[in-house]
Write an enzyme that holds these catalytic residues in place. Sequence first.
Site, PDB file in Angstrom:
ATOM      1  N   ASN A   1      -4.555  -7.003  -6.894  1.00 48.85           N
ATOM      2  CA  ASN A   1      -3.447  -6.883  -5.930  1.00 48.85           C
ATOM      3  C   ASN A   1      -3.550  -7.981  -4.879  1.00 48.85           C
ATOM      4  OD1 ASN A   1      -2.965  -4.575  -7.322  1.00 48.85           O
ATOM      5  ND2 ASN A   1      -3.822  -3.204  -5.786  1.00 48.85           N
ATOM      6  N   ASP A   2      -4.766  -8.144  -4.357  1.00 49.18           N
ATOM      7  CA  ASP A   2      -4.950  -9.205  -3.367  1.00 49.18           C
ATOM      8  C   ASP A   2      -5.177 -10.556  -4.032  1.00 49.18           C
ATOM      9  OD1 ASP A   2      -4.665  -8.224  -0.704  1.00 49.18           O
ATOM     10  OD2 ASP A   2      -6.369  -6.920  -1.116  1.00 49.18           O
TER      11      ASP A   2
ATOM     12  N   ARG B   1     -15.524   2.405  -1.668  1.00 50.15           N
ATOM     13  CA  ARG B   1     -15.272   1.100  -1.060  1.00 50.15           C
ATOM     14  C   ARG B   1     -15.327   1.261   0.451  1.00 50.15           C
ATOM     15  NH1 ARG B   1      -9.685  -2.058  -1.810  1.00 50.15           N
ATOM     16  NH2 ARG B   1      -8.912  -0.480  -0.383  1.00 50.15           N
TER      17      ARG B   1
ATOM     18  N   HIS C   1       0.815  -1.214   0.000  1.00 50.39           N
ATOM     19  CA  HIS C   1       0.000   0.000   0.000  1.00 50.39           C
ATOM     20  C   HIS C   1       0.845   1.259   0.000  1.00 50.39           C
ATOM     21  CE1 HIS C   1      -3.210  -2.920   0.975  1.00 50.39           C
ATOM     22  NE2 HIS C   1      -3.779  -2.183   0.049  1.00 50.39           N
TER      23      HIS C   1
ATOM     24  N   ARG D   1     -10.533   4.386  -1.910  1.00 47.96           N
ATOM     25  CA  ARG D   1     -10.088   3.629  -0.727  1.00 47.96           C
ATOM     26  C   ARG D   1     -10.316   4.475   0.527  1.00 47.96           C
ATOM     27  NH1 ARG D   1      -5.601   2.131  -4.499  1.00 47.96           N
ATOM     28  NH2 ARG D   1      -5.470  -0.132  -4.561  1.00 47.96           N
TER      29      ARG D   1
ATOM     30  N   GLU E   1     -11.394 -10.431  -4.908  1.00 48.06           N
ATOM     31  CA  GLU E   1      -9.942 -10.376  -4.690  1.00 48.06           C
ATOM     32  C   GLU E   1      -9.458 -11.578  -3.877  1.00 48.06           C
ATOM     33  OE1 GLU E   1      -8.990  -6.696  -2.703  1.00 48.06           O
ATOM     34  OE2 GLU E   1     -10.789  -6.725  -1.500  1.00 48.06           O
TER      35      GLU E   1
ATOM     36  N   CYS F   1      -9.722  -3.371 -10.806  1.00 45.09           N
ATOM     37  CA  CYS F   1      -9.166  -2.178 -10.148  1.00 45.09           C
ATOM     38  C   CYS F   1      -7.821  -2.431  -9.477  1.00 45.09           C
ATOM     39  CB  CYS F   1     -10.166  -1.600  -9.152  1.00 45.09           C
ATOM     40  SG  CYS F   1     -10.550  -2.706  -7.789  1.00 45.09           S
TER      41      CYS F   1
HETATM   42  C1  PEP Z   1      -6.755  -4.994  -4.798  1.00 50.06           C
HETATM   43  O1  PEP Z   1      -6.583  -5.790  -3.884  1.00 50.06           O
HETATM   44  O2  PEP Z   1      -6.516  -5.261  -5.999  1.00 50.06           O
HETATM   45  C2  PEP Z   1      -7.246  -3.638  -4.525  1.00 50.06           C
HETATM   46  C3  PEP Z   1      -7.538  -2.811  -5.504  1.00 50.06           C
HETATM   47  O3  PEP Z   1      -7.385  -3.259  -3.227  1.00 50.06           O
HETATM   48  P1  PEP Z   1      -6.162  -2.814  -2.271  1.00 50.06           P
HETATM   49  O4  PEP Z   1      -4.955  -2.617  -3.143  1.00 50.06           O
HETATM   50  O5  PEP Z   1      -6.580  -1.572  -1.568  1.00 50.06           O
HETATM   51  O6  PEP Z   1      -6.020  -3.971  -1.343  1.00 50.06           O
HETATM   52 MG    MG Z   2      -7.432  -5.440  -1.949  1.00 49.35          MG
END
Ligand code: PEP
Ligand code: MG
Length: 587
Positions: free
Chosen positions: A457-458, A334, A191, A298, A434, A505
């Site tokens: 990302n997750d 979100r 992050h 976020r 995710e 996303c």
């Molecule tokens: C993700 O997990 O892809 C996402 C967009 O959320 P974050 O990066 O805030 O966990």
């Molecule tokens: Mg995420």
Amino acid sequence: MQIRKGIPVSPGVAITQALVVDAADQPVPRRTVPPERLPQQHERLESAMEASCRDIEQLIEKTTVELGPELARIFDFHLGMLRDPHLNGQIRQLIDRERVTSEFAVYATMRALASQFVSVDNPYFRERVKDLWDLERRVLSHLMGSSPTDLGQFPHEAILIAHDLTPSQTASLDKTMIRGLATDAGGRTSHTAILAHALGIPAIVGLEDITSHVNSGDTVIIDGNQGVVIVNPDAAQLLEYRQFIERLAEFETSLDELSRQPAVTTDGEQITLWANIEFPSEIHSALEKGATGVGLYRTEFLFLSSENEPSEDQQYESYLQAIVAAEGRPLTIRTLDLGADKIHRNSSVQHHENNPFLGCRSIRLCLQNLPLFKTQLRAILRASARGPLRIMFPLISSIMELRQAKMVLNDVMEDLEEQNIPFQRDIPVGIMIEVPSAALQAKKFCREASFVSIGTNDLIQYTLAVDRSNERIANLYTGAHPSVIQLIREVVRAAQRAKVDVSLCGEMGGEPEFIMLLLGLGLRKLSITPPAIPEVKKIIRSVSLKQCERVARRCLSFDSDREVHNFLREEVKRVVPEVIDGRIYLP
Ligand code: PEP
Ligand code: MG
């Protein structure tokens, strides 16, 4: 001159002085200096000692006024130590004898003294150990230009060099002064990295030991395109990079001109590009870059950047600010994704966990803390009366979780109705996909969600069992893995069949080499970090859907991420030759 390579997470180039910040419990690395620079170390020590004395004198004055002279006397010890010729002599001897930096000499001398105090069988001396640590950090903070925890105010422009930064530290950075960020730790989608990208400052993470190779005040070049940090560059390097910065600025201006053109493929397919934001203040520049809506707001960053948990009214004000800035365009809020690496320093709801990324994070934390969750939902719903909003629940891993979250939302709606507070009753409620369990059940989720957004990302970290913020396994973290590609394909297919709006996303959507693959898998909507919009649009405008579908078919036939990567790199280079190593470069 030294050149170190890490993981580039935010493009751009900057040249300025380094500011090294070490965490309070971090040892100060032993760094040597050439003999001709020893006098400079003595001068730095002297001014840091003088500044520390001034601090303590002010503290004594303030304490005398506020608490009385008796208590102010506590600081006599500090002042006495700072002015002690014996202690000063020891530090200076160490600098000369071992040719080390003044930071290291202060640290080593103070720590040695502290161990002597501990070994003396006398309570007075033991008590003084804490004072010594306090003193040590004060002098070090002057030597390093800032206190290790106070990153909100910088005395001058700097490239920040740190072991690691928490997302909340990054969120509170003095954006007017920070020209770049380089850290020992961190991965591509940590992050901290995402925030640095959102702030538009060049950033490199996962450099492993950059804090051991840079001193505050050193001249540093940070090249966020190639992931390179150059410490004390020679004249030729400086000249080369200064010229590069000028050309880069011209090139970026030419990319920015794309913001007014539509994101259409060469065969006429319109692609929607939305923005990922952390603060409402980012919306204006996101729209300027060409975003046509916000696909991911976020909201937890309001929590992370505040001293205390924000009240319902404070949250409402933020959402309203976002609505005003979005000027009627879609805005996806979100709900809180706190936990894991996003921990509020004064949180009353978070506990130590052995595996925080697998723990009480995100929607799980909200469902276990209903007052926190309901407060946010009330604020969102109240704001929904003032402009179009969509609600998105993060980290949904089972249908029951979505149903529970919707029940809580319903409760809040009923409360508002009873109180005659207006809100949008039919507000779209969607989820992030995710977690692999949600991806595999996408068809079921599409029956109960108004929209789905794929959070790669997750999804990557949970599919591959690779911590997204761990630099030691960063080479294993990739969206090019065939199993990740398959999961994305399944989610897109399920959503298309159910006629449910689907977007992506994760950071993958902003990386040039993945664009053709994602369009070929059927995605028509990407929500990405605003600075990446022009690059992504350039690629979209250079490819046809037919080409993209062929690319996706080939990728699905490969066995390994390496084959996928190599293939995608070559393909994107064929259509946009300026893309090298996954970034667009100057022609
Ligand atoms: C993700 O997990 O892809 C996402 C967009 O959320 P974050 O990066 O805030 O966990
Ligand atoms: Mg995420």
